[in-house]
Design a protein around this motif. Structure first.
Motif, mmCIF file in Angstrom:
data_model
loop_
_atom_site.group_PDB
_atom_site.id
_atom_site.type_symbol
_atom_site.label_atom_id
_atom_site.label_comp_id
_atom_site.label_asym_id
_atom_site.label_seq_id
_atom_site.Cartn_x
_atom_site.Cartn_y
_atom_site.Cartn_z
ATOM 1 N N VAL A 1 3.279 -2.202 1.929
ATOM 2 C CA VAL A 1 3.234 -0.739 2.023
ATOM 3 C C VAL A 1 4.260 -0.189 1.041
ATOM 4 C CG1 VAL A 1 3.600 1.247 3.533
ATOM 5 C CG2 VAL A 1 2.499 -0.810 4.427
ATOM 6 N N GLU A 2 3.789 0.601 0.061
ATOM 7 C CA GLU A 2 4.667 1.085 -1.004
ATOM 8 C C GLU A 2 4.699 2.612 -1.033
ATOM 9 O OE1 GLU A 2 3.078 -0.662 -4.551
ATOM 10 O OE2 GLU A 2 4.284 -2.493 -4.347
ATOM 11 N N ASN A 3 5.864 3.177 -0.739
ATOM 12 C CA ASN A 3 6.104 4.623 -0.861
ATOM 13 C C ASN A 3 5.025 5.462 -0.168
ATOM 14 O OD1 ASN A 3 8.418 4.179 -2.545
ATOM 15 N ND2 ASN A 3 7.011 3.776 -4.238
ATOM 16 N N VAL A 4 4.585 5.023 0.998
ATOM 17 C CA VAL A 4 3.515 5.730 1.699
ATOM 18 C C VAL A 4 4.066 6.988 2.379
ATOM 19 C CG1 VAL A 4 1.992 5.617 3.717
ATOM 20 C CG2 VAL A 4 1.978 3.785 2.024
ATOM 21 N N SER A 5 3.412 8.110 2.115
ATOM 22 C CA SER A 5 3.752 9.383 2.747
ATOM 23 C C SER A 5 2.470 10.056 3.218
ATOM 24 C CB SER A 5 4.479 10.307 1.763
ATOM 25 O OG SER A 5 5.695 9.731 1.311
ATOM 26 N N ASN B 1 8.284 2.042 3.113
ATOM 27 C CA ASN B 1 8.162 0.813 2.338
ATOM 28 C C ASN B 1 8.469 -0.394 3.223
ATOM 29 O OD1 ASN B 1 8.018 1.545 -0.801
ATOM 30 N ND2 ASN B 1 9.413 3.002 0.182
ATOM 31 N N PHE B 2 7.570 -1.351 3.266
ATOM 32 C CA PHE B 2 7.853 -2.627 3.913
ATOM 33 C C PHE B 2 6.764 -3.633 3.549
ATOM 34 C CE2 PHE B 2 5.349 -0.274 7.053
ATOM 35 C CZ PHE B 2 4.416 -1.210 7.480
ATOM 36 N N GLU B 3 7.065 -4.912 3.768
ATOM 37 C CA GLU B 3 6.108 -6.002 3.542
ATOM 38 C C GLU B 3 5.954 -6.806 4.827
ATOM 39 O OE1 GLU B 3 7.230 -8.476 0.310
ATOM 40 O OE2 GLU B 3 7.179 -6.864 -1.191
ATOM 41 N N VAL B 4 4.792 -7.428 4.989
ATOM 42 C CA VAL B 4 4.539 -8.275 6.152
ATOM 43 C C VAL B 4 4.053 -9.633 5.645
ATOM 44 C CG1 VAL B 4 3.326 -8.513 8.340
ATOM 45 C CG2 VAL B 4 3.871 -6.229 7.478
ATOM 46 N N LYS B 5 4.648 -10.690 6.186
ATOM 47 C CA LYS B 5 4.271 -12.047 5.815
ATOM 48 C C LYS B 5 3.136 -12.547 6.708
ATOM 49 C CE LYS B 5 7.760 -12.384 2.908
ATOM 50 N NZ LYS B 5 7.550 -12.416 1.447
ATOM 51 N N LYS B 6 2.420 -13.539 6.237
ATOM 52 C CA LYS B 6 1.363 -14.160 7.037
ATOM 53 C C LYS B 6 1.956 -14.766 8.302
ATOM 54 C CE LYS B 6 -1.669 -15.337 3.135
ATOM 55 N NZ LYS B 6 -2.278 -16.431 2.364
ATOM 56 N N GLY B 7 1.295 -14.527 9.426
ATOM 57 C CA GLY B 7 1.739 -15.093 10.695
ATOM 58 C C GLY B 7 2.833 -14.323 11.392
ATOM 59 N N PRO C 1 -3.324 7.928 2.850
ATOM 60 C CA PRO C 1 -1.993 8.493 2.620
ATOM 61 C C PRO C 1 -2.045 9.632 1.611
ATOM 62 C CG PRO C 1 -2.216 6.417 1.442
ATOM 63 C CD PRO C 1 -3.458 6.573 2.282
ATOM 64 N N THR C 2 -1.139 10.587 1.740
ATOM 65 C CA THR C 2 -1.036 11.662 0.746
ATOM 66 C C THR C 2 -0.518 11.111 -0.573
ATOM 67 O OG1 THR C 2 -0.567 13.221 2.543
ATOM 68 C CG2 THR C 2 -0.044 13.937 0.308
ATOM 69 N N SER C 3 0.408 10.180 -0.483
ATOM 70 C CA SER C 3 0.901 9.487 -1.673
ATOM 71 C C SER C 3 1.308 8.074 -1.274
ATOM 72 C CB SER C 3 2.098 10.231 -2.284
ATOM 73 O OG SER C 3 3.170 10.292 -1.359
ATOM 74 N N GLY C 4 1.441 7.203 -2.277
ATOM 75 C CA GLY C 4 1.767 5.814 -2.019
ATOM 76 C C GLY C 4 0.520 4.948 -1.926
ATOM 77 N N SER C 5 0.716 3.666 -1.662
ATOM 78 C CA SER C 5 -0.411 2.735 -1.632
ATOM 79 C C SER C 5 -0.190 1.632 -0.610
ATOM 80 C CB SER C 5 -0.627 2.108 -3.011
ATOM 81 O OG SER C 5 0.487 1.311 -3.373
#
Length: 435
Positions: free
Chosen positions: A17-21, A77-83, A109-113
């Protein structure tokens, strides 16, 4: 660039999740939006950024808005690993459900990806994705098709799904005739057994009974540990978050306040979710029920030196002072005080009669003091609830759930060693002898 991208990420990363707003417009839908849309189009034609992304209040539902726009989420902003099993916690209105809807593609999202690998299955509300006119069996095929599974794959798992849901008798009945508990049972079974790479669960499991909640939590553990699949779990049941999740994030007013260990997340959530004051005037709180025949007006906590504080060490005294108002001429009542951990686990419950103390009311306004000597709780955050009843307990005068909080910070006068929460709840230093 599209806000959603299915692509090859790092080997162990399944979701980024990158800069999601997410921005919403307040007020009645359709009022004044044409002029805003035209303005947006004019800026787009000129190659400029959306002018309305520069404005907007933070997502604080307790304050009055100064603009027509509010940021439900801002720069997440955050990342999730498998499992991984990621817990997402925060107060009501913090942005948890908005985030899950974005991850589930219910809203953009309005912005981000958002970048991800594999299929995403969501259980956001009771009956999400179910057609009320179709039977339970037909909805299983429908949901499986939406997830991209073939009819053969779905059929091979059909009996396991039906057996887990416990809805065998009603599986060929239209879903519109199901109770909310039956619906969520079947919906969870579908989401769990159709093997998505990412399973997203909102608070809906609270609809099920205790037996099914335990069964569902066990299945989610099997999914993550046994099958290596990823779970995103939102719940206000802190005990469930602690037992299930391997990591947690804390949302507050649409912003990401913490990302890390579950224990630290629960502590931060408790510190932010409950009152920050060591003295509270009760007319400011909304967490109360009862007929108010006798009501609490002020609550305060302090240490053995009568210093009002929320921070204590092991071995300190916890002084709890409260004022009550008798609105109906009651002659007697009973006061109960309960302390819970940040995982929502009841630690102890005290009442006056347990100490041979009776509350005999002779005045309209009275003040009482309860002294808990030599507190021995392990470091962590704890909440306090208050209740006022009649002496039989059949009539509730005033009930205040988790209205105050305090922290145990260290070993105090007893020990300087590290006391991790995982080691226990109570600190003891019994007599040791060599025989």
């Amino acid at each position: 660039m599209t806000p959603y991208n299915t692509q090859t990420l790092e080997t162990e990363t399944i979701l980024v999740v990158e800069n999601v707003s997410k921005q919403y417009r307040l007020g009645q839908v359709g009022t004044g939006t044409i002029s805003h849309d035209l303005n947006r189009l004019w800026y787009k034609i000129r190659g400029k950024n959306d002018p309305y992304l520069k404005i907007g209040d933070t997502n604080d539902r307790s304050t009055e808005s100064q603009t027509d726009y509010v940021w439900a989420l801002k720069d997440i902003n955050f990342e999730v690993k498998k499992g991984e099993v990621l817990g997402i916690i925060g107060k009501n209105g913090a942005g948890k459900s908005t985030l899950l809807k974005i991850l589930s593609k219910v809203t953009a999202p309005t912005s981000g990806s958002v970048k991800y690998n594999g299929r995403i299955a969501s259980l956001l509300e009771v009956g999400t994705g179910f057609h009320p006119e179709l039977t339970g069996r037909e909805n299983i095929y429908l949901n499986g098709a939406i997830l991209g599974m073939t009819k053969k794959e779905i059929t091979s798992k059909m009996e396991a799904i039906i057996a887990f849901s416990g809805c065998q008798r009603y599986v060929d009945t239209p879903v519109k005739r199901y109770s909310s508990g039956m619906t969520v049972r079947l919906a969870f079974a579908v989401a769990a057994f159709l093997e998505p790479e990412i399973l997203i669960i909102d608070e809906v499991l609270a609809v099920g009974d205790a037996e099914f909640q335990k069964k569902a939590l066990g299945k989610m553990q099997d999914i993550s540990k046994g099958q290596g699949r990823t779970v995103l779990f939102v719940s206000h049941n802190m005990a469930a978050v602690k037992s299930l999740c391997t990591r947690a994030i804390v949302l507050e007013n649409g912003a990401l306040k913490f990302d890390g260990s579950v224990d630290d997340a629960l502590t931060i959530y408790a510190e932010r979710a409950f009152s920050n004051g060591s003295t509270i005037r009760i007319d400011e709180t909304t967490k109360r029920t009862g007929n108010r025949n006798i009501e609490f007006t002020t609550l305060a906590i302090s240490n053995q030196d009568n210093i009002a504080t929320q921070e204590y060490s092991i071995g300190d005294d916890l002084n709890i002072k409260f004022k009550i108002k008798n609105n109906s001429g009651e002659e007697r009542s009973e006061i109960g005080i309960q302390v819970k951990s940040s995982e929502d686990m009841p630690i102890f419950h005290i009442m006056g009669r347990d100490s041979n103390f009776q509350l005999q009311h002779s005045e309209q306004d009275e003040e009482y003091l309860v002294v808990i000597k030599d507190i021995r709780l392990f470091p962590g955050t704890y909440t306090i609830s208050f209740t006022s009843n009649n002496t039989t307990g059949h009539q509730i005068f005033d009930n205040l759930e988790e209205v105050m909080s305090f922290q145990i910070t260290d070993g105090g006068k007893y020990t300087v060693r590290d006391l991790p929460r995982a080691a226990g709840l109570f600190f003891l230093n019994p007599e040791w002898r060599k025989l």
